[in-house]
Design a protein around this motif. Sequence first.
Motif, mmCIF file in Angstrom:
data_model
loop_
_atom_site.group_PDB
_atom_site.id
_atom_site.type_symbol
_atom_site.label_atom_id
_atom_site.label_comp_id
_atom_site.label_asym_id
_atom_site.label_seq_id
_atom_site.Cartn_x
_atom_site.Cartn_y
_atom_site.Cartn_z
ATOM 1 N N ASP A 83 0.826 -1.097 0.034
ATOM 2 C CA ASP A 83 0.078 -0.090 0.022
ATOM 3 C C ASP A 83 1.045 1.287 0.031
ATOM 4 O O ASP A 83 2.005 1.387 0.813
ATOM 5 N N GLU A 84 0.467 2.144 -0.650
ATOM 6 C CA GLU A 84 1.361 3.239 -1.052
ATOM 7 C C GLU A 84 1.394 4.253 0.084
ATOM 8 O O GLU A 84 2.566 4.442 0.799
ATOM 9 N N THR A 85 0.337 4.559 0.927
ATOM 10 C CA THR A 85 0.571 5.210 2.109
ATOM 11 C C THR A 85 1.467 4.543 3.137
ATOM 12 O O THR A 85 2.029 5.122 3.837
ATOM 13 N N ARG A 86 1.073 3.237 3.451
ATOM 14 C CA ARG A 86 2.089 2.732 4.182
ATOM 15 C C ARG A 86 3.647 2.452 3.808
ATOM 16 O O ARG A 86 4.338 2.645 4.792
ATOM 17 N N THR A 87 3.875 2.529 2.764
ATOM 18 C CA THR A 87 5.120 2.528 2.151
ATOM 19 C C THR A 87 5.842 3.938 2.485
ATOM 20 O O THR A 87 7.092 3.717 2.803
ATOM 21 N N VAL A 88 5.043 4.971 2.054
ATOM 22 C CA VAL A 88 5.776 6.274 2.423
ATOM 23 C C VAL A 88 6.026 6.259 3.876
ATOM 24 O O VAL A 88 7.049 6.891 4.282
ATOM 25 N N ASN A 89 5.202 5.972 4.578
ATOM 26 C CA ASN A 89 5.561 6.072 6.206
ATOM 27 C C ASN A 89 6.556 5.204 6.512
ATOM 28 O O ASN A 89 7.684 5.522 7.335
ATOM 29 N N ILE B 43 -24.980 5.849 6.655
ATOM 30 C CA ILE B 43 -23.634 5.404 6.475
ATOM 31 C C ILE B 43 -23.356 5.507 5.080
ATOM 32 O O ILE B 43 -24.010 5.627 4.184
ATOM 33 N N SER B 44 -21.965 5.651 4.742
ATOM 34 C CA SER B 44 -21.266 5.680 3.574
ATOM 35 C C SER B 44 -20.181 4.647 3.355
ATOM 36 O O SER B 44 -19.256 5.028 4.024
ATOM 37 N N LEU B 45 -20.355 3.702 2.634
ATOM 38 C CA LEU B 45 -18.979 3.015 2.567
ATOM 39 C C LEU B 45 -18.316 3.293 1.109
ATOM 40 O O LEU B 45 -17.669 2.415 0.313
ATOM 41 N N GLY B 46 -18.527 4.573 0.583
ATOM 42 C CA GLY B 46 -17.985 4.664 -0.547
ATOM 43 C C GLY B 46 -17.184 6.149 -0.675
ATOM 44 O O GLY B 46 -16.967 6.847 -1.783
ATOM 45 N N HIS B 47 -16.632 6.603 0.439
ATOM 46 C CA HIS B 47 -16.102 8.093 0.682
ATOM 47 C C HIS B 47 -14.620 7.915 -0.138
ATOM 48 O O HIS B 47 -14.214 9.051 -0.376
ATOM 49 N N ALA B 48 -14.280 6.704 -0.119
ATOM 50 C CA ALA B 48 -12.830 6.756 -1.022
ATOM 51 C C ALA B 48 -12.980 7.317 -2.352
ATOM 52 O O ALA B 48 -12.154 7.846 -2.960
ATOM 53 N N ALA B 49 -14.337 7.010 -2.818
ATOM 54 C CA ALA B 49 -14.672 7.644 -4.154
ATOM 55 C C ALA B 49 -14.224 9.200 -4.412
ATOM 56 O O ALA B 49 -13.693 9.440 -5.157
ATOM 57 N N GLY B 54 -11.020 14.069 -5.693
ATOM 58 C CA GLY B 54 -10.239 15.167 -5.438
ATOM 59 C C GLY B 54 -8.729 14.949 -5.625
ATOM 60 O O GLY B 54 -8.025 15.799 -6.567
ATOM 61 N N ALA B 55 -8.179 13.738 -5.389
ATOM 62 C CA ALA B 55 -6.817 13.465 -5.714
ATOM 63 C C ALA B 55 -6.726 13.391 -7.155
ATOM 64 O O ALA B 55 -5.493 14.021 -7.775
ATOM 65 N N TYR B 56 -7.474 12.621 -8.033
ATOM 66 C CA TYR B 56 -7.277 12.626 -9.506
ATOM 67 C C TYR B 56 -7.352 13.899 -10.010
ATOM 68 O O TYR B 56 -6.826 14.307 -11.175
ATOM 69 N N THR B 57 -8.556 14.831 -9.734
ATOM 70 C CA THR B 57 -8.697 15.902 -10.436
ATOM 71 C C THR B 57 -7.533 17.100 -10.296
ATOM 72 O O THR B 57 -7.266 17.353 -11.202
ATOM 73 N N SER B 220 -2.298 5.998 -7.358
ATOM 74 C CA SER B 220 -2.860 4.835 -8.342
ATOM 75 C C SER B 220 -4.006 4.434 -7.671
ATOM 76 O O SER B 220 -4.363 4.588 -6.411
ATOM 77 N N PRO B 221 -4.952 3.746 -8.266
ATOM 78 C CA PRO B 221 -6.155 3.390 -7.514
ATOM 79 C C PRO B 221 -6.195 2.503 -6.469
ATOM 80 O O PRO B 221 -7.031 2.712 -5.642
ATOM 81 N N GLY B 222 -5.084 1.748 -6.145
ATOM 82 C CA GLY B 222 -4.936 0.915 -4.990
ATOM 83 C C GLY B 222 -5.200 1.803 -3.652
ATOM 84 O O GLY B 222 -5.575 1.240 -2.710
ATOM 85 N N SER B 223 -4.844 3.035 -3.877
ATOM 86 C CA SER B 223 -5.105 3.899 -2.390
ATOM 87 C C SER B 223 -6.422 4.133 -2.188
ATOM 88 O O SER B 223 -6.975 5.016 -1.070
ATOM 89 N N PHE B 224 -7.406 4.055 -3.138
ATOM 90 C CA PHE B 224 -8.781 4.473 -3.037
ATOM 91 C C PHE B 224 -10.045 3.435 -3.235
ATOM 92 O O PHE B 224 -10.862 3.267 -3.702
ATOM 93 N N ASP B 225 -9.305 2.230 -2.574
ATOM 94 C CA ASP B 225 -10.095 1.012 -2.798
ATOM 95 C C ASP B 225 -11.447 0.996 -1.676
ATOM 96 O O ASP B 225 -11.254 1.878 -0.837
#
Lengths: 386, 301, 308
Positions: A83-89, B43-49, B54-57, B220-225
């Motif tokens: 995971d990128e965040t964990r790696t940065v830390n 409840i929201s289980l979609g806030h990573a989106a 924000g990050a991608y824009t 990369s998408p992995g941070s927003f899953d």
Amino acid sequence: MSKLNSKWMGLFCLSMFLLMLISGCAKEKKAYKIGALFAITGPASWLGEPEKKTVEMIVEEINAAGGINGQPLDLIIEDTVGDETRTVNAVNKLIEKDKVLAIIGPSRSGTTMAIIPIVEKAEVPLVSCAAAEAIVSPVAERHWVFKTPQKDTDAVIRIYEHMQDKGIAKIALITGTTGFGDQGRKQLKKYAEKMGITIVADETYGPGDTDMTPQLTKIRRTDAQAIVNWSIVPAQSIVPKNMRQLGMTIPLYQSHGFGNVKYAAAAGEAGEGIIFPAGRLLIADVLPEDHPQKRLLTEYKKAYEERYKEPVSTFGGHAYDALKLVIEALQKAGPDRTKIRDELENIEGFVGTGGIFNFSPEDHNGLTKEAFEMLTVREGNFTLPE
Amino acid sequence: MLVLVALPMVMRNPYYLGIMVFMGIYSLITIGLSLLMGYAGQISLGHAAFFATGAYTSGILTTKAHLSPLPAFLAAIVLTACIAFLIGIPTLRLKGHYLAMATLGFGQIVYVALNASVDFTGGPSGFGEIPRIALGNLVVESQLARYCLVWALVVIVLLFSLNLIHSRVGRALRSIHSSELAANAMGVNTSKYKIQVFVLSAIYASIAGSLYAHFVTFISPGSFDLEFSILLVTMVVVGGMANVWGALLGTVLLTLLPEFLRGFKDYDILIYGSTLLLIMIFMPEGLFGLVKKLRSVRGRM
Amino acid sequence: MIGLAPILESQEMSASIILQLILSGVTIGSIYAMVALGFNIIYNSTSIINFAQGEFVMLGGMFMVSLVGPLNLPMWVAFPIAVLAVTLIGTAFERLCIHPLKMPSVLSLIIITIAGSILLKGGAMFAWGKETFSLPHFSTEKPILLLEATILPQTVWILGIIGMVVLLLALFFRFTIVGKAMRACAANRPAASLVGINVKRIVLLSFALSAAIGAIAGIIITPISLMDYERGAILGLKGFGAAVLGGLGNPMGAVVAGFLIGIVESLCAGLISSHYKDAVGLVVLLMVLFIKPSGLFGSAQVSKLKKF
């Protein structure tokens, strides 16, 4: 009143945690400290696990033999969880708290890309164990970054050369939507035209997918003469099975991610005849005696398999090379980050598991496409094709 | 507040400051989530989106369109608010687990889109070289500068949210939480308030996302899953939903915990899971519930 | 762009291809359906969505791998042992994590099951390591030819076992006293408690039952999908989707919805584009929810009675 109180309580708890944080630091040792970042848990743990096992084995060997220039080696291994965040830390910890001399890893391309700005700024040598070419190029902006796995592009070129030999001109791609699969897909598309190959289908699947017959059904309708599957486990074992189910007999090429004989075992009979590029570690037994890598490969393979009772993989080999390269540089340079980097860049003719490394200011990977051998699966074992 | 200012003087080490920076980024999102979950009861289980939007824009506008970070940042907020508004209208009509699934589904759709639109987002391998934030000649590059920027924003967002809670809107939200039916009957336009707070929490997440993109400079998408969406909800619940401070507390705990557990190697996953479990079993109101209980005990003495 | 063109031109865009895609969809969907079934049993008697359901599936597969591989037991012996082992884990999970709670809120229950899933995943990592495991197919791997389309014998096994599980569940709920008690709990918990049903025991039973169903799912899909300790979450996610689409609390709906999602995904991957395959299933799900907020076969009235 109660509002104010809750505010203070909140702040109080916050500061308690921070106090605990601070108390966890400071301990000094005279050993040479090197950091390692591997995806030991998480979705890429199949990479991180053999890497960790390999370096633990090497460190024991080195320290048993008296260390480096008489100093013991202290390898601090951190889990990135892929995971990128964990790696940065983790990289900040290695650099700022542990004050390591150099870092090996991370295991994945994405996590490596995320920490390159940090190591460049902190001026710490990094030898990555991840595949993507962008890790070491443009080399002008990668002053402190090296990598040991062979390049994706070289894997693609070797595959395409093999196809040219066999007269294959039309191919179908099927790739996983992971960083690794995506890099492969991009390079395959980039080099296809140059090498006279036409891509007639380009399909993807998710990392958790369990059945790729829909994509393969679509490919079956095209006139593809071969399929390239670029992915990580477990899809590498599922795609051949699905092809067999659909009665597809065209050759299947896979990536260098197929570097563990267990994956061939998981594919069973369907895995027979898969063609893929890989380092020579997987065929150490059948290499000619006079091959320069022969001795090193058989020794590493024997030591690893005896100690851990599991087959050796090329991924562990990447960590082997990374650590040995850093040690080689450290031996010459002593405990100085800048000198270690300079020595790394000057390493030539270094025999590793992935090939023979020749670093230079223009090349921070040091391997050519000759580091790859095209392998195939026969009777559940990796071997050279006829 | 004092602690926030004093902290960097005590802890110069960029490693700790770096963790604090991520903590601040997460806090921005969880403050918003706690408004949505704790006060409005949704409840929201979609806030990573929204974090991803924000990050991608920000990332795409600054690297590919060469906009400077501030306008990109504002564009991200506007875009996220629009998306949240459009998604919020049909979604917030749902209840309970159906709402959870719908928000989760939305988050996953965004995740798939980030992976699939390779030309635009770089696909699964993501993209880097995102410029750092610069105010005139002052580039926000050191951990200290990042720390100041993030936590300044956290304080602003926190004050704004606290004000909101104690306003008419806050009262309306709480009435929705206790009984939407009754609130409606009393003439509270529940769906309007729900959507407003949903959009607000999305904006907070977008701000956090922009900061993340400029700080890490690679996304990369992995941070927003989905895992990240779940982590955010966990932070809020563990801290104590009933209160914004609780969300903050949960964020602090769950950001620090994995760093503490580094020494435990692979066992960290077991300790992490057990800690969560024990907190939820013994403090069903979350950490903040415990704080409150302690205080009332003291008060009685 | 490679997507549509060849399909439109293609002469052999025949029934056999559609049939093949549907069969693939059935294979994929059967996995979702099995996981969704497990979700429903716990939801019915407790209103809990058990986020650890996917881990039960993973554990079922893993136990089977160990029993068949290293221990070398025949399949028919290993199968019940693996199911029993996971059932015990499900029971222990309920006793340790759910049982001690007094009046838990739904959100804290969600977090508790998430914490439980982290623990189960971590435990599996230590027990089996990080490798991906395979399992031999129950019978031959030779595909069965069906009007020019093929299907694996294992898929037939999966369908047969799902059919049996659904049938047994229906009989159980309809004709046994325990099953009736569980249904009573599902319909109205306080009332069930008033007529003397031990609600806490029913909760325990529902965890045991859904762990068993999860285990069966894991065992029968592992030959096709392979298994590793990380897989639970993604299986759980898809199953949750199917359970919601079918209407929570409706096991039949869950099965139908599972197959539906599988077939939609397969058709999308095979005919349009595989890149957005996963999104298409979810878009369908969202559309259904927007039009019918309690799922395809869920009753709006029942969902109003549930507290969450």
